[in-house]
Design a protein around this motif. Structure first.
Motif, mmCIF file in Angstrom:
data_model
loop_
_atom_site.group_PDB
_atom_site.id
_atom_site.type_symbol
_atom_site.label_atom_id
_atom_site.label_comp_id
_atom_site.label_asym_id
_atom_site.label_seq_id
_atom_site.Cartn_x
_atom_site.Cartn_y
_atom_site.Cartn_z
ATOM 1 N N PRO A 77 -13.238 7.705 -3.886
ATOM 2 C CA PRO A 77 -12.872 6.285 -3.984
ATOM 3 C C PRO A 77 -11.568 6.067 -4.734
ATOM 4 N N GLU A 87 -11.417 -12.123 6.622
ATOM 5 C CA GLU A 87 -10.671 -13.377 6.717
ATOM 6 C C GLU A 87 -9.927 -13.481 8.047
ATOM 7 N N PRO A 133 3.254 3.495 -4.017
ATOM 8 C CA PRO A 133 3.731 2.228 -3.453
ATOM 9 C C PRO A 133 4.777 2.489 -2.378
ATOM 10 N N GLY A 172 -2.884 -14.038 7.079
ATOM 11 C CA GLY A 172 -2.278 -13.482 5.873
ATOM 12 C C GLY A 172 -1.638 -12.123 6.109
ATOM 13 N N LEU A 179 -7.755 -0.533 1.386
ATOM 14 C CA LEU A 179 -8.093 0.875 1.174
ATOM 15 C C LEU A 179 -9.321 1.011 0.279
ATOM 16 N N ARG A 202 -2.120 0.214 -0.040
ATOM 17 C CA ARG A 202 -1.440 1.353 -0.653
ATOM 18 C C ARG A 202 -2.065 2.659 -0.269
ATOM 19 N N GLN A 241 0.855 -2.949 2.535
ATOM 20 C CA GLN A 241 1.197 -3.990 1.581
ATOM 21 C C GLN A 241 0.073 -4.179 0.567
ATOM 22 N N ILE A 242 -1.104 -4.017 1.027
ATOM 23 C CA ILE A 242 -2.202 -4.184 0.098
ATOM 24 C C ILE A 242 -2.871 -2.875 -0.224
ATOM 25 N N ASN A 250 -3.184 -9.282 6.146
ATOM 26 C CA ASN A 250 -3.824 -8.232 5.362
ATOM 27 C C ASN A 250 -5.140 -7.841 6.023
#
Lengths: 754, 754
Positions: free
Chosen positions: B740, B662, B746, B666, B672, B50, B47-48, B668
């Motif tokens: 990097p 965190e 997606p 959430g 990546l 990718r 989801q984040i 997440n």
């Protein structure tokens, strides 16, 4: 003009940017963006969302300062990029509407689509071939009449001594014809001026040039090119064929004509930029193919100038269009020449066949060829520099249509006068052989049974002149004639290119090159009179033509193949390639290619193939614009209208984000959901696709893909859409329409990688 | 073999997947991944982050079940993809080391790099041309000796009546020569078998086929092809040239030979997959160019088979290599033929010139050509089906080298016997004309001054036979001869392809096609005896040859251009194109192309150009493998070694993630940061680039890009690297080495878009 900003919205041409590692002319030397440090702090949105809008935005205060002192007329500064150009949208918008349609389609549906693509390409080829045929026949007929009239007049006055009347007749005839051509171009469709190759190059590279592929442009182009060639200007009819083919393609593939207000309700699937550009590539290739009888050259031209991706099926279709185009031209010309079935006129210009047996070259001639390539590069650079200055002058002082028409008439009259003077003072008489290859031999002051050799070069369509320089027997021209001809024609052609008439620069370049090439050949033969290998100046004419053309336009691969196909001899492939390479290297040292100069002078934001070598220093983060103008998934209509109306942020696509409801300490306030285009928003606004604040009560009918396709490609501006105050308070749900999978670029990506 | 899983690591060939919308043969019909629902829940990481690793992993339990009952020998199942193939790494790894190097380089450095690329391409062309020249001369000399010996023997025994001795001599000679060729291939380098085109096609498409571009392969290939052609098999020497060119390119561009243990310390910059593949494209093009004298065809072959991106400069360099290659061949052959400077032998096969004047076609012949295309497609499909069954049989029962050698010898003997029988029973005698175009005319039972026409086709190198079918006068062959020849040669060629000898299928296909094409021409002429347009069977031979070859290999664009260049006549472009198109459409209806069949039979995970039309149903989320094997930016050495050693997850690249600190609500947990390749990890482990747990005390010297380049391309397996228990506790810092900015997709992207 006081606040010029550059915005190259890379977001909407993702395949360009993702593809070949393209750089941008913006980022040279001292032009380091000043926002860079600031951005890396502010850009926390990017840390997660990876927005695709890497926009370039720079306020060129330094340039502005230098501009302020100048008069108002200066319509541009070549270092600035114009705001009037948008980019094409290459990414398929895979939104829900699109996916629904794709998923409804059966295997059969996809097959029909594929077949209709082939049909469209066949049609493109056929129509392009027909247009080429029409131009050829029209030029031949009209020029024939003109030369016949002038020739008779000259013959009448040669003996009685009133040749100045002939000169005036010739000059007036030319000016009148050219005036006609210049008027339609200058007053009705200025984009039809020139060869159109720079414009098509831009279009294939993803820049949407306004009005470039319209029917009106085509009509003006065709009539214009006939006038300028018949009017005796130093131009060719080959370049405009490429533009014509592209217009045909854009028209046929859409299945409707907006100008004629006819919609045939076919090919609706092709009404988007991705598909349309594919067809335009095919059209351009068909144009090259018809112009030079070079179908493979046409394909390579399209690829060299346009393609980022190699798509096998597309290339195959492009090749099909090219083949059909040259075949159509060939077929109809063979009927016109009353020799049906003789398919030996594949192009508008035919160089004639160089037989391997008679014209061979040797290994030790290759250095000579390379030297000629260098000369071609030098002369080409000179041509380009002169034309550059001339164009700057024109942009500043000759920008009113009537002035442009007058300049064109002046050039026509001067061309006629110079030609006449050259012929008049030439005493190069050649015997009129039994083959009688000259169409309009001028005897003038030569003895009976002889003709004036200078007149062969000047008093003729340029295509014929090129062919006679390639193939006439050794001794047909004397060196002085060739030298003078080269000199005058060089300046005439340079002056002519950029006039507001439809005309190409290919043939004049070839002609200049063939002239000095043949001169080289003759000189070499006289130096080494014993060896027979030097004897044929025709091959030096060919090499010179390639060198000169290469030096001016700097095309490489496709030009080699075009020359090889047009000569019908693969043996000359290697020398021509080496010559073009040398010409390009030498020429690039001094000045860009002619087309690139004109692209730059039109302030088009054109991305070149290769990024500047040292741009590894720059990352996406440093060149993107900030703050990013984002929309929410559920956005207020008023906000959208304001954003679209705001001229300082007139981007073409906007990222759609979702606010993450967590507390803000993580620094990730928003997440990218998709990308929505300006054109989509306009259509949504036009159809009032609003959600009222009292949720989920829809006030509109369900929007179809058809609505977007009907509006394509001439979307109305935001100003023409009236949104009432009440409606401003409504919300718009973008989720269904946005592209959920736009191309994204990580912030740390280097510029060549972008 | 009981737990075969498929892994097509798309992560490491991103430009393939990002490019042309490629599908995968895995996703047809019932093969919907079973994990899909599960994934969409588990895949919250995506989801984040990718992640770019969209891996395909399917455990084919159903296939396994059906396999269990079969004997152990079955080494493959064509529907499974083999694990032994890795993909090439196309994405430039823009890690810190790379960027540092790039930023250190000056403008001059980049220019030198560019120049050395040109030099390498020139060398590739030159060496490929030399190899072609060597093969040509060797074949001509050796075959000359063989035919002379057999001819004398036959002439001796024709009258005394012991022709069976001649037959035995011929068969034994052929078998012995073929044995030699088969032994080196079967025992020393099995990858050198066949034409090598399927392997090169895979390589250019991003599949790393082991040992395919090694020096040993080249040597075996060259010797093998000489043996098989001289041995009289129904093969050509053109296909292997493409493979040879590719090996030359891979060798020259690396500036060292691992086999010879020589490192010239040059071109070190080119030691990575991206650059190497570019040169291999050039090599393949140079090979085609040398084989057919078709430089443009070579370029298009490389593009058609390999390129996803169109890169202008690269294509231009490929063209340069092609030009140099055909020029070199031409030049040295002209010296060999004692006619220096006559550059009219541009390829290994020359079709001879079809003059426009003498051989023209008419509009109403085009439907006939298309019908011939359909016949070609049908015959091609039949050929492919037979060859497919034969190959399956070979894979099951003829997989031991000595069996393979024996089969090759058998085929050689049978070929000789069949040829001899055909010649013996033929009574098609033709007068020996004054031109005497046959190299080895066999009189046999013909009257004096006549020769046996069947012998022209069989008792000759196939190249000469093709040319005589194209150009001999009408009436040279009688229809029965051609019919019988087509029939026997068809089955011989079909049997021969796939033997463990180096040999191509181009020339046999052309020969079969030319034979039945000429037959069609003769029949047409006899039906319509009045019209002269049908009189020349040569053009029908040409069309037939194109149809048959197209029906077998299904190449389109490049084959058209190759045929056009080889005939030296652009007029036949359109008919050849239509014929090839028809042949492809008809053939594809029944069976794939020959090369695709062999690629499939070798279980290569080959991605085709177009995704299946209806794959819009599938999104990236549904085809990716899960859970993703990730590494942390600072990862324990033990974990890395375990992951690399784990055979069930032998991916080629691993995403590097950063844990977000965190609280987990959430959803997440990870973000990546980059991608690291197996090969990089191996080099890091080899050089013990560890960080001890007591932070920031480095135990290793600073690693350079050179270390990676020295290890390229034969990275050791993980098993060969010893890591002690202490070292397992160390950490590895991946940040400096990972890429990097990997390509990402997606989750909701549809499969064609991926």
């Amino acid at each position: 003009m006081s606040n010029i900003t550059k915005k190259v919205s890379w977001s909407s041409r993702p395949d360009e940017s993702g593809a070949a590692g393209e750089g941008t002319p913006l980022l040279n030397g001292s032009e380091q963006p000043r926002h860079s440090r600031q951005l890396s702090e502010e850009g926390s949105l990017f840390q997660i969302g990876r927005l695709s809008t890497v926009d370039l935005e720079e306020e060129r205060t330094s340039d502005e300062d230098s501009l302020r002192g100048r008069p108002k007329e200066i319509p541009h500064n070549e270092k600035l990029l114009s705001l009037k150009y948008e980019s094409l949208d290459y990414d398929n918008i895979e939104n829900q509407l699109f996916l629904e349609e794709e998923r409804r389609m059966s295997h059969m549906g996809f097959r029909c689509l594929e077949i209709s693509r082939w049909v469209v390409c066949g049609l493109i080829g056929f129509l392009t071939g027909l247009i080429a045929c029409f131009i050829d026949i029209a030029v031949e007929q009209l020029a024939g009449i003109k030369y016949q009239v002038v020739k008779e007049n000259i013959e009448k006055f040669t003996e009685v001594g009133g040749l100045s009347i002939s000169l005036i007749l010739w000059a007036v005839l030319n000016s009148a014809i050219v005036m006609l051509g210049a008027i339609i171009v200058a007053f009705f469709e200025p984009i039809a001026a020139g060869s159109g190759i720079p414009q098509i190059k831009c279009y294939l590279n993803g820049v949407k040039i306004p009005r470039v592929v319209r029917l009106k442009t085509l009509v003006v182009k065709v009539c214009g090119v006939i006038c300028s060639v018949v009017g005796g200007l130093a131009v060719g009819k080959e370049g405009p064929m490429i533009h014509s083919g592209a217009v045909v393609a854009a028209g046929v593939s859409q299945g409707r004509s907006t100008s004629l207000k006819r919609d045939f309700k076919i090919f609706e699937y092709f009404r988007r930029d991705t598909e349309k550009r594919d067809f335009v590539s095919a059209g351009a290739a068909a144009g090259v193919s018809a112009a030079f009888g070079a179908p493979v050259g046409g394909v390579l031209f399209s690829l060299e100038e346009g393609a980022s991706f190699w798509n096998q099926m597309l290339t195959w279709r492009i090749f099909f269009a090219s083949m059909i185009s040259t075949f159509t031209l060939n077929f109809f010309l063979s009927i016109y020449h009353k020799n049906p079935g003789d398919l030996s006129n594949p192009g508008l210009i035919n160089f004639g066949r160089f037989e391997t047996d008679s014209v061979t070259y040797n290994l030790y001639e290759i250095p000579l060829f390379i030297a000629m390539g260098a000369i071609g590069g030098l002369l080409g650079a000179l041509f380009n520099v002169l034309n550059y200055w001339l164009t700057i002058f024109r942009i500043r002082y000759v920008h009113r249509p009537c002035l442009q028409v007058m300049e064109a008439m002046l050039v026509a009259a001067v061309t006629a006068t110079v030609s006449f003077t050259m012929i008049y003072f030439s005493n190069d008489c050649q015997p009129l052989g039994p083959e009688h290859t000259e169409e309009y031999p001028l005897q003038l002051f030569c003895a009976d049974g002889e003709y004036n050799s200078m007149a062969t070069a000047f008093f003729n369509t340029p295509e014929r002149s090129v062919r006679s320089l390639f193939h006439n027997q050794p001794g047909t021209y004397n060196p002085l004639t060739l030298g003078l001809f080269t000199l005058t024609y060089f300046f005439l052609a340079c002056w002519t290119y950029g006039l507001s008439v439809s005309a190409g620069v290919f043939i004049p370049s070839l002609l200049i090159g063939a002239a000095w090439g043949r001169l080289c050949g003759i000189l070499l033969a006289s130096l080494t009179s014993s060896s027979s290998i030097w004897a044929d100046p025709g091959k030096y004419a060919l090499i010179g033509a390639a060198a000169q053309l290469g030096g001016i336009v700097r095309m490489t691969l496709s030009l080699t193949v075009i020359m090889v196909e047009a000569t019908g001899n693969v043996t000359y492939g290697l020398p021509i390639m080496l010559v073009l390479m040398t010409a390009k290297i030498v020429g690039d040292y001094f000045q860009e290619g002619l087309y690139d100069i004109h692209i730059k002078l039109q302030s088009v934001p054109f991305l070149h193939w290769e990024a500047p070598a040292t741009s590894h220093w720059l990352t996406a983060r440093e060149v993107m614009s900030s703050p990013v103008t984002c929309l929410n998934r559920l956005e207020k209509v008023g906000t959208i209208v304001d954003i679209l109306s705001n001229t300082s942020t007139n981007h073409n696509g906007f990222p759609v984000v979702e606010l993450v409801t967590e507390n803000d300490e993580g620094g990730n306030p928003a997440k990218l959901c998709g990308l929505i285009l300006r054109s989509q928003l306009i259509v949504l606004l036009k159809h009032k696709v609003f959600v009222e604040l009292a949720r989920s009560r829809l006030t509109h009918r369900k929007l179809q893909l058809k609505d977007f396709r009907d509006a394509y490609p001439r979307f109305p501006p935001i100003q023409s859409i009236h949104v009432s105050q009440d409606e401003r308070e409504c919300m718009m749900d973008l989720r269904e329409f946005m592209n959920p999978t736009p191309y994204t670029v990580p912030q740390v990506e280097t510029l060549p990688g972008v």
